[in-house]
Design an enzyme around this catalytic site. Structure first.
Site, PDB file in Angstrom:
ATOM      1  N   ASP A 216       0.842  -1.195   0.000  1.00 26.11           N
ATOM      2  CA  ASP A 216       0.000   0.000   0.000  1.00 26.11           C
ATOM      3  C   ASP A 216       0.878   1.246   0.000  1.00 26.11           C
ATOM      4  O   ASP A 216       1.877   1.322   0.724  1.00 26.11           O
ATOM      5  CB  ASP A 216      -0.897  -0.019   1.243  1.00 26.11           C
ATOM      6  CG  ASP A 216      -1.881   1.122   1.271  1.00 26.11           C
ATOM      7  OD1 ASP A 216      -2.739   1.178   0.370  1.00 26.11           O
ATOM      8  OD2 ASP A 216      -1.811   1.956   2.198  1.00 26.11           O
ATOM      9  N   GLU A 275       1.448  -0.648  -5.110  1.00 24.15           N
ATOM     10  CA  GLU A 275       0.425   0.359  -5.381  1.00 24.15           C
ATOM     11  C   GLU A 275       1.176   1.689  -5.422  1.00 24.15           C
ATOM     12  O   GLU A 275       1.492   2.281  -4.394  1.00 24.15           O
ATOM     13  CB  GLU A 275      -0.645   0.405  -4.294  1.00 24.15           C
ATOM     14  CG  GLU A 275      -1.753   1.391  -4.625  1.00 24.15           C
ATOM     15  CD  GLU A 275      -2.299   2.182  -3.440  1.00 24.15           C
ATOM     16  OE1 GLU A 275      -3.408   2.730  -3.552  1.00 24.15           O
ATOM     17  OE2 GLU A 275      -1.614   2.285  -2.404  1.00 24.15           O
TER      18      GLU A 275
END
Length: 556
Positions: A216, A275
């Site tokens: 993330d 990401e």
């Protein structure tokens, strides 16, 4: 040609060299996938119960959104304990059982890791709040003195992705950085203790058997030296478009290299997926150099509209830049942070037609594809959720930017909400009654449903030697269309030699006639032969199998 339903019997999991290069990875938003205990919230046991659906669908791996201990200020992306499961999702035994059962069905498990920030309830941050300024506990995070004579102004002009300043002041006068919600304080990755902690977290889950991590905010851990001002407002609109002093700094790559070395020390080809929002495809490709992460999400492809020129440009640029570093390209249409693509592509019947065609286009492209839960059912964005259910912290920036509408729980069976989501009568977000026609149960019985299309496409993608990893060759097509050829890679074996597949997509508003490059295998909508051509209506795609030795067309 109409689609057809195909039963898939997965083979036992095996170690395949470079499995991730053309894997189809299914995103499970755990909270909304399946509820096992009737509390209206999806959980790990619910995912485990629904593994047969994913095996029959034909995906290679599951990516699970965070299920760690969390106060849920950002639905689990504010982690209080990285080595445990939040009680609403189950416990560590549930995680072990899910990993085991998934592997037994030939499915790999990828879990989220959230390294840019923790929860404000994390033990480290609680220690930092109790500590004196300048102490070791605060050095794990980014605390600074404020500006102005009394320090009452934030240390710089950085803005939170969720709106407002990216700084919050604590009672002793210092400020701490949070690029997202105030409940998500940013970690200080200049601190060796932070590096050691996350290496241990990764090892914990690797030892438990996970096959990889989705990282993330992989672009956010390192901030520009001195924390300089960005120099302009409304910074969130420039995310992924320009250089920001707190995102996509070169220093993040040293972190990813160290993680790659750790992953490579384990057997079974464990992977990491970034990401990462970068200003251009060139910058994004840096995350997937041979000694860094294995994949990066292709947000440039996700955000492009229903336009043939724009799509081709993004496809070309994505393949070119990833190819320069020897990495596969990834393709994604939706995820838990954006409006579902059926809605973005126009909604209603138009959106559904385009969604079906987009699925065949994506799954025919070289590289790896990501499917967000529910897209195989043709789910659209739920735009009329009652106000009392809207909890997304991103709405603080703009009420219209909330992500609740793409996170509505899946409809599994039955004629009324919650459609088999769980044994109870509730779901944490209400499911629209009209989804009765979109349940897995009902679509499984319909050979022309979106679910049957996905099952057929994924079966063919596995079976056809020309699909998956490899190269693409553009062919001549009428205005408004994209036509390209895929062929089996050298070394695929004698049985695959000469195998080719052509994909044609009509993104225009007029019916197109394309050369019948081969035998139609699968179409997203009605097509018909016309002499040596195929009549392809607007918003329709077709896959054709090209006979060995045939010349499917000329390059353009």
């Amino acid at each position: 040609m109409t689609q057809h339903t195909i039963d898939v019997t997965p083979a036992p999991q095996a170690t395949v060299a470079g499995w991730w290069r053309d894997a189809v990875i299914y995103q499970v938003y755990v909270r909304s996938f399946a509820d096992s205990n009737g509390d209206g919230i999806g959980d790990l046991a619910g995912v485990r119960e629904r593994l047969p659906h994913l095996a029959e669908l034909g995906v290679d791996a599951l990516w699970l959104t965070p299920f760690y201990t969390s106060p849920m200020a950002d639905f689990g992306y504010d982690v209080a304990d990285y080595r445990d499961v939040d009680p609403i999702f189950g416990d560590l035994d549930d995680a072990r059982a899910l990993i085991r059962d998934a592997h037994d069905r030939g499915l790999r498990i990828i879990v989220d890791v959230v390294p840019n920030h923790t929860s404000d309830r994390h033990a480290w941050f609680q220690e930092a709040l109790a500590a004196e300024p300048g102490g070791a506990a605060r050095a794990r995070y980014i605390f600074r003195e404020g500006r102005g004579e009394d320090g009452s102004r934030p240390p710089n002009d950085w803005e939170s992705v969720f709106g407002g300043p990216a700084w919050t002041r604590v009672p002793d006068g210092q400020w701490y950085l949070h690029l997202f919600a105030p409940e998500q304080p940013d970690l200080n990755w200049e601190n060796p203790e932070v590096h050691a902690e996350f290496e241990d977290v990764l090892r914990f889950w690797l030892d438990l058997g996970v096959d990889g991590f989705r990282v993330d905010v992989a672009h956010g851990m390192v901030k520009a030296a001195g924390l300089p001002d960005a120099g302009f407002g409304d910074q969130v609109t420039m995310l992924g478009r320009t250089v920001l002093p707190y995102f996509d700094q070169d220093g993040v790559h040293a972190i990813h290299r160290s993680w790659r070395r750790l992953l490579d020390s384990y057997g079974g080809e464990r992977i990491a997926v970034a990401e990462a929002w970068a200003p251009n495809a060139e910058r994004l490709s840096l995350y997937v150099r041979p000694d860094e992460l294995h994949q990066a999400f292709n947000f440039h492809y996700l955000t492009v509209g229903w336009d043939p020129r724009e799509k081709r440009d993004v496809i070309d640029e994505s393949l070119r830049t990833a190819g320069q570093v020897g990495a596969p390209t990834t393709w994604v249409l939706s995820n838990h942070d954006v409006k579902r693509h059926v809605t973005r592509y126009g909604g209603g019947e138009v959106g559904l037609r385009r969604g079906r065609a987009a699925a065949l286009l994506m799954l025919a492209l070289p590289g790896s594809a990501y499917i967000y839960q529910g897209e195989e059912l043709g789910l659209s964005e739920v735009l009329d959720l009652p106000e009392e259910f809207l909890q997304d912290p991103q709405r603080a920036r703009d009420p219209e930017s909330g992500r609740d509408g793409c996170r509505v729980p899946l409809p599994w069976s039955g004629d009324a909400p919650p459609f088999g989501f769980g044994p109870g009568e509730a779901s944490w977000l209400p499911i629209p009654p009209h989804w009765a026609d979109l349940t897995v149960e009902r679509q499984s019985a319909d050979p022309d449903s979106m679910l049957s299309l996905y099952r057929a496409a994924l079966r063919l993608r596995r079976e056809h030697p020309a699909l998956g990893d490899g190269t693409l060759r553009w062919l001549v097509g009428p205005p408004g269309t994209l036509v390209f050829s895929r062929e089996a890679a050298p070394g695929s074996g004698a049985a695959a030699a000469g195998a080719r597949l052509t994909c044609a997509v009509n993104l225009g508003d007029r019916t197109a006639r394309i050369p019948a490059y081969g035998r139609p295998l699968l179409a997203s909508g009605p097509i018909r032969p016309d002499g040596d051509c195929i009549v392809l209506p607007p918003d329709t795609a077709v896959w054709c199998d090209v006979t060995t030795g045939g010349e499917p067309g000329k390059d353009r």
